[in-house]
Scaffold this motif. Structure first.
Motif, PDB file in Angstrom:
ATOM      1  N   ASP A   1       0.809  -1.224   0.000  1.00 32.49           N
ATOM      2  CA  ASP A   1       0.000   0.000   0.000  1.00 32.49           C
ATOM      3  C   ASP A   1       0.842   1.273   0.000  1.00 32.49           C
ATOM      4  O   ASP A   1       0.308   2.375   0.113  1.00 32.49           O
ATOM      5  CB  ASP A   1      -0.938   0.018   1.215  1.00 32.49           C
ATOM      6  CG  ASP A   1      -1.985  -1.080   1.151  1.00 32.49           C
ATOM      7  OD1 ASP A   1      -2.324  -1.492   0.028  1.00 32.49           O
ATOM      8  OD2 ASP A   1      -2.443  -1.525   2.215  1.00 32.49           O
TER       9      ASP A   1
ATOM     10  N   GLU B   1      -2.824   6.407   9.595  1.00 30.62           N
ATOM     11  CA  GLU B   1      -4.292   6.278   9.621  1.00 30.62           C
ATOM     12  C   GLU B   1      -4.891   6.217  11.027  1.00 30.62           C
ATOM     13  O   GLU B   1      -5.959   6.792  11.258  1.00 30.62           O
ATOM     14  CB  GLU B   1      -4.717   5.062   8.799  1.00 30.62           C
ATOM     15  CG  GLU B   1      -4.589   5.289   7.312  1.00 30.62           C
ATOM     16  CD  GLU B   1      -4.695   4.021   6.492  1.00 30.62           C
ATOM     17  OE1 GLU B   1      -4.793   4.124   5.263  1.00 30.62           O
ATOM     18  OE2 GLU B   1      -4.667   2.913   7.094  1.00 30.62           O
TER      19      GLU B   1
ATOM     20  N   LEU C   1      -8.893   6.171   5.578  1.00 36.30           N
ATOM     21  CA  LEU C   1      -7.813   5.593   4.769  1.00 36.30           C
ATOM     22  C   LEU C   1      -7.028   6.709   4.099  1.00 36.30           C
ATOM     23  O   LEU C   1      -7.586   7.746   3.739  1.00 36.30           O
ATOM     24  CB  LEU C   1      -8.365   4.670   3.685  1.00 36.30           C
ATOM     25  CG  LEU C   1      -9.068   3.374   4.093  1.00 36.30           C
ATOM     26  CD1 LEU C   1      -9.448   2.591   2.838  1.00 36.30           C
ATOM     27  CD2 LEU C   1      -8.206   2.529   5.003  1.00 36.30           C
TER      28      LEU C   1
ATOM     29  N   ARG D   1      -8.998  -0.590  -0.603  1.00 38.90           N
ATOM     30  CA  ARG D   1      -8.157   0.573  -0.903  1.00 38.90           C
ATOM     31  C   ARG D   1      -8.240   0.968  -2.378  1.00 38.90           C
ATOM     32  O   ARG D   1      -8.259   2.153  -2.700  1.00 38.90           O
ATOM     33  CB  ARG D   1      -6.708   0.288  -0.516  1.00 38.90           C
ATOM     34  CG  ARG D   1      -6.490   0.274   0.983  1.00 38.90           C
ATOM     35  CD  ARG D   1      -5.025   0.140   1.344  1.00 38.90           C
ATOM     36  NE  ARG D   1      -4.884   0.136   2.792  1.00 38.90           N
ATOM     37  CZ  ARG D   1      -4.778   1.234   3.529  1.00 38.90           C
ATOM     38  NH1 ARG D   1      -4.775   2.414   2.950  1.00 38.90           N
ATOM     39  NH2 ARG D   1      -4.666   1.158   4.835  1.00 38.90           N
TER      40      ARG D   1
ATOM     41  N   THR E   1     -11.431   2.708  -2.928  1.00 40.50           N
ATOM     42  CA  THR E   1     -11.397   4.006  -2.237  1.00 40.50           C
ATOM     43  C   THR E   1     -10.570   5.017  -3.023  1.00 40.50           C
ATOM     44  O   THR E   1     -10.925   6.198  -3.110  1.00 40.50           O
ATOM     45  CB  THR E   1     -10.829   3.840  -0.814  1.00 40.50           C
ATOM     46  OG1 THR E   1     -11.626   2.888  -0.096  1.00 40.50           O
ATOM     47  CG2 THR E   1     -10.845   5.164  -0.064  1.00 40.50           C
TER      48      THR E   1
END
Length: 492
Positions: free
Chosen positions: A385, A400, A412, A475, A478
């Motif tokens: 990530d 976060e 996030l 993610r 998002t």
């Protein structure tokens, strides 16, 4: 522990085992210990008659409940291994996964077969998809049979001499995790690693005989029932679940973070100790659970490869002031270390033996960046990530937790491609129900300021997409949502 449970079922046949609920939240017994013992014996006899023995592989597509547990007991007693099918993975992925496992027999309830057959169009709307199960091997129905289903597994079982339960180690369960249709990946747990994991859960949760536990996972059912505690399966409706908790007053509750958030929005109340895992649990969420009546609120850090690995209670999490996400000290038997790149490695008796088709490896590479702080594990984000902004590596998990101020459900940090080829860092924050958005933005100002070089370029207030069986924050989805919102802003 499965052997301990099998003996307990025989010794206490009249004891309530699996509990359900009515729409009013009233408790009803779905199965007694004796019912589970009888089911397990019938399935054992039927599988034995079909030639299932030590080293065999059984595909399992049965909803959580008494029948699924009885199937696992039967497979375990015969020394075979269960390959768990997930209807949410998609037909192509499942076809590839089961081609790797090559089951001798697929056990499916009528619902799973409907998802693969006549109800496929309806199931697709619920993001469920199974291939034609007959493609994966011979199929037998567990539970009531509907038109178009395979023959019932135990239809011809009358009385049979059961084989002696298999002792010793060997493969117990195959759980598919990641990978692609061309290279599926599956975790293989042995009988000993499965037993070690369940023993750790029992020592951590300490279920007391005769007092109900609420939870629907295999790792809740087995240790609780082996300890003499009946297990209530959570109602699917949040409103009914709130009533169920009120009427049941369980000693322990295990629910995922999304379930907890929905319950809290519904005004749900808790009793005893509450446990949550399978997705990140912020201090804010655990604090709200305790305010809603729980004596203790615990976050559990676990992986398919090693369950459970660490746990932290809300008071300890609230007292942590460093960067990153404190998930607690490694549980007894678990060894933790980091490699040269900062990735967390775990080992212990409950660790998976290997990935299917690969050699055994004592160390589990978690994919999480972490540091050890006084022996406690502090997560700093998923390695994959990482966001690259202005030649700086930003690990979202390091920052976060600070965004989970009062009024925040989820938060996030995601990367959105910029016009110059760089990435914009965006904080996507999901407000709690009825939260004042202006007040929330003010509350976020201080933690955003403390983020220094990792301060986001933009903040978006929106509901964060979830995915997978455990409904984890997605993610990728998002990031796409953030990109759309930023594009809309630029057009104004």
């Amino acid at each position: 522990m499965l052997d301990i449970l099998a003996h307990a079922l025989q010794r206490h046949p009249d004891r309530p085992a699996v509990l359900g609920t009515t729409r009013t939240g009233a408790v009803r017994t779905r199965a007694t210990y004796g019912d589970l013992a009888d089911l397990a014996d019938r399935y054992t006899a039927a599988l034995h008659a079909r030639g299932v023995a030590r080293g065999g592989t059984i595909g399992v597509a049965v909803r959580p409940g008494p029948r699924a547990l009885a199937v696992m007991l039967a497979v375990h007693g015969l020394g075979a291994r269960a390959a768990v099918l997930d209807p949410g993975a998609g037909a192509d992925v499942l076809r590839a996964r089961l081609a790797l496992a090559r089951p001798d027999l697929v056990l499916a309830d009528a619902t799973a077969q409907a998802v693969a057959g006549w109800a496929r169009p309806l199931a697709r709307r619920a993001r469920l998809a199974l291939p034609d199960l007959a493609e994966l091997g011979p199929v037998a129905t567990v539970g009531p049979r509907m038109p178009g289903c395979a023959p019932v597994l135990d239809a011809d079982v009358r009385s049979a001499v059961l084989p002696r339960p298999v002792d010793g180690d060997g493969d117990a369960v195959i759980v598919f995790t990641s990978g692609t249709t061309s290279r599926p990946r599956a975790v293989v747990h042995t009988r000993s690693s499965l037993a070690a994991g369940m023993a750790t859960v029992a020592d951590l949760v300490r279920p007391e005989a005769g007092r109900p536990v609420l939870g629907g996972t295999f790792f809740v059912l087995v240790p609780s029932l082996a300890s003499g505690a009946p297990v209530a399966l959570p109602a699917r409706s949040t409103r009914v679940l709130a009533r169920q908790l009120r009427r049941l007053a369980p000693q322990c509750t295990y629910l995922t973070p999304p379930q907890l958030r929905r319950l809290l929005a519904e005004g749900g109340r808790f009793t005893g100790r509450v446990w949550t895992g399978s997705a990140p649990a912020s201090n804010e969420l655990l604090t709200r659970v305790k305010r809603a009546g729980a004596d203790e609120a615990w976050g559990v850090y676990a992986l398919t490869e090693l369950f459970p690995a660490a746990a932290v209670e809300q008071a300890d999490k609230a007292g942590f002031t460093g960067d990153g996400d404190l998930v607690g000290a490694p549980l007894p038997g678990v060894t933790a270390k980091t490699d040269a790149d900062g990735e967390l490695l775990l080992s212990g008796p409950a660790a998976r033996d290997r990935y299917l088709g690969e050699d055994p490896d004592p160390w589990v590479a978690t994919g999480d960046r972490a540091r050890l702080d006084g022996g406690r594990i502090v997560l700093e984000g998923r390695r994959k990530d990482m966001i690259l902004r202005r030649a700086e590596n930003v690990y979202p998990g390091l920052y976060e937790p600070a965004l989970h101020v009062p009024g925040v459900e989820l938060a996030l940090l995601v990367g959105v491609p910029d016009d110059d080829g760089d990435e914009r860092l965006v904080a996507v924050v999901q407000p709690a129900a009825k939260a004042d958005r202006d007040a929330l933005r003010s509350a976020l100002a201080e933690p955003l300021e403390r983020m220094g070089a990792a301060r986001p370029d933009a903040v978006v207030l929106a509901d964060i997409p979830l995915s997978g069986r455990s409904r984890k924050p997605d993610r990728a989805a998002t990031a796409r949502l953030a990109a759309r919102r930023l594009a809309e802003r630029s057009r104004r």
